[in-house]
Design an enzyme around this catalytic site. Structure first.
Site, PDB file in Angstrom:
ATOM      1  CB  CYS A  79      -0.985  -0.030   1.170  1.00  0.00           C
ATOM      2  SG  CYS A  79      -2.366   1.123   0.944  1.00  0.00           S
ATOM      3  CG  HIS A 170      -3.694  -3.289   3.349  1.00  0.00           C
ATOM      4  ND1 HIS A 170      -2.605  -2.913   4.104  1.00  0.00           N
ATOM      5  CD2 HIS A 170      -4.301  -2.142   2.947  1.00  0.00           C
ATOM      6  CE1 HIS A 170      -2.557  -1.593   4.165  1.00  0.00           C
ATOM      7  NE2 HIS A 170      -3.566  -1.101   3.472  1.00  0.00           N
ATOM      8  CD  GLU A 172      -1.319  -5.989   5.434  1.00  0.00           C
ATOM      9  OE1 GLU A 172      -1.290  -4.801   5.765  1.00  0.00           O
ATOM     10  OE2 GLU A 172      -1.126  -6.377   4.260  1.00  0.00           O
TER      11      GLU A 172
END
Length: 512
Positions: A79, A170, A172
């Site tokens: 990001c 993202h 994660e």
């Protein structure tokens, strides 16, 4: 030497999730603020640049020199990290027409690249950004796009240590369904990690480090019966045996029978622990105190007094053992600085300074779930490892108002029935934390032909990952009905049971 991934934190709320994803792939990693100097030590395999609440186009936007990083190691920008990469190499980042937040479908443009290897086309990813990369730098290749943004994943052409990747989304977070696979592709495919960081390897390496750190000296440690202090003490004991001196204080506000049960477990584990019954001292000092912070500080101060008194009886102590875990360390090193308000029971303030001891913190780079895995690896009973979190001031902050021995006994009985019922019905492991709270109000009830005027107990149960946010647990109505009857029928002095359905935020997990 274990392999290591370094995560440079630019202030994203998701940075810890990146670390968790890396650790879950059995690769060790550490988070440091982007502006903290570091050296390229042996074993370091790659660098991940986190997201950030900032815009790369702000005048004082946080930044690192990515050109110098990729001369040494592969780099993945996430990001903000991707936007910073594009800008530094000559690309263009502009304000989006609208904030792009939520789910998107990833359309792969290059199917053979290592980063997106075996990732399905139209895989769901999670966006959270207000800037977008609108033009890639020269020498960069587009790997994927989405309906809303033209550049979702890219790489710098080149091989070896010059490997440089960027993801606008993202990977994660939970909502990126194959995100952890993408991170694993970076770790294994790009960085060449062997994935050999396991609970067993952690135990072996930590014990060896502790032997070198402590030498022939002695360590003293306050134990609480909780997961962190128990696992830390067991690791230290493996390194130095009975030169670890544990002290477990009964402050009068533990769970029912907890003092003896914990001491018995410590004995089974072979830990050198002294139990101190200080109940009456704590009850005396808590008399008349109703303010939550006053109760915390009283318990904290008394604990330090008792601990120091016992510590002086042990000769040759040079170190203080503590069960500090990684989220505490990350917060103290945060890009935004340490949290402004930390409840006084979250750390044992004053011990290192007043006792002039070196610190031994074997868990300071582990997350809570990893601490549990290490504990199980060392043979600590699952019943202790899987215990719910319990506040430092214990039942004192679950008794609203003044704490008395009579109120403690009431609450211990109610809490014991509640906890045991959760275990008996298999609900205990699906709840992150549960407990009973004794309210400072009485209400009218009926027992047989008699009217009663007795206390009310509130039951609390929440689901959570780390306690930072929590949702109230949706326990079955039948269970709540049964436990209500059980408490009212068996605990004389309680005639009403209520259930707390507040989430955090805006409420907190504990009532005080």
């Amino acid at each position: 030497m274990n392999e290591k991934i370094l995560i440079l934190d630019f202030g994203s709320q998701y940075t810890q999730l990146i670390a968790r994803a890396v650790r879950e792939a059995n690769v060790y990693c550490e988070i440091i603020p982007f502006n903290k100097p570091f050296s390229f030590e042996a074993g370091m395999k790659g660098i991940i640049l986190s997201g950030s609440p900032f815009s790369v186009n702000e005048e004082n936007a946080p930044s690192v020199d990515i050109h110098s990083l990729i001369e040494k190691l592969p780099v993945l920008g996430v990001c903000y990290g991707a936007q910073m990469t594009a800008k530094q190499f000559g690309g263009r980042v502009d304000k989006s027409n609208k904030r792009e937040y939520g789910r998107a479908k990833l359309e792969k443009k290059e199917s053979k690249d290592l980063l997106l290897n075996d990732i399905a086309d139209n895989s769901q990813v999670w966006m959270s950004h207000s800037d977008s990369i609108v033009a890639l730098p020269d020498g960069f290749e587009l790997l994927a796009t989405t309906d809303s943004i033209p550049i979702a994943a890219f790489k710098k052409t080149g091989t070896g240590s010059e490997a440089l990747y960027g993801l606008q989304f993202h990977p994660e977070v939970y909502h990126s369904t194959e995100g952890k696979k993408i991170i694993k592709n970076f770790l294994v495919g790009v960085c060449g990690c062997k994935q050999d960081w396991t609970p067993a390897s952690f135990v072996h390496e930590t014990v060896e480090k502790l032997k070198k750190q402590i030498g022939d000296d002695h360590v003293i440690m306050a134990l609480s019966g909780g997961v962190d202090s128990t696992v830390a003490a067991t690791l230290i004991s493996k390194a130095i045996g009975n030169r670890l001196h544990g002290i477990f204080v009964d402050n009068g506000v533990l769970r029912k029978n907890e003092f003896q049960q914990v001491l018995d477990t410590y004995k089974e584990l072979g830990l050198n622990v002294t139990g101190i019954d200080a109940k009456n001292l704590f009850y005396k000092e808590l008399t008349g105190k109703t303010d939550p912070e006053a109760k915390r500080k009283t318990i904290g101060k008394l604990f330090i007094d008792v601990f120091q008194e016992e510590a002086l009886k042990v000769k040759g102590v040079k170190f203080l053992g503590q069960g500090t875990i990684y989220p505490d360390v990350i917060e103290s090193l945060s890009v935004h600085g340490p949290s402004q308000t930390i409840k006084s029971h979250h750390n044992v303030g004053g011990l290192p300074d007043t006792m002039h001891l070196g610190l031994v913190e074997p868990l300071r780079f582990l997350f809570k779930d990893e601490v549990r895995k290490v504990g199980l690896e060392m043979g600590i009973p699952a019943a202790m490892i899987n215990r719910h979190p319990f506040p430092g001031p214990g039942l004192a902050i679950r008794i609203l108002g003044e704490v008395t021995e009579e109120k403690v006994k009431l609450l211990q009985e109610a809490d014991h029935l509640y906890t045991q019922a959760l275990k008996d019905t298999g609900l205990y492991t699906s709840v992150w934390q549960a407990g009973a709270i004794l309210l400072p109000v009485k209400s009218v009830g009926v027992m047989g032909d008699e009217r009663t005027y007795e206390f009310t107990v509130a039951l609390r149960a929440v689901t959570s990952v780390d306690g930072m946010t929590a949702d109230w647990a949706h326990l079955p109505y039948e269970f709540l009905a049964n436990i209500s009857s059980s408490i009212i029928n068996h605990v004389r002095g309680i005639n009403r049971v209520v259930y707390d359905i507040s989430s955090k935020p805006p409420a907190t997990i504990e009532w005080e």
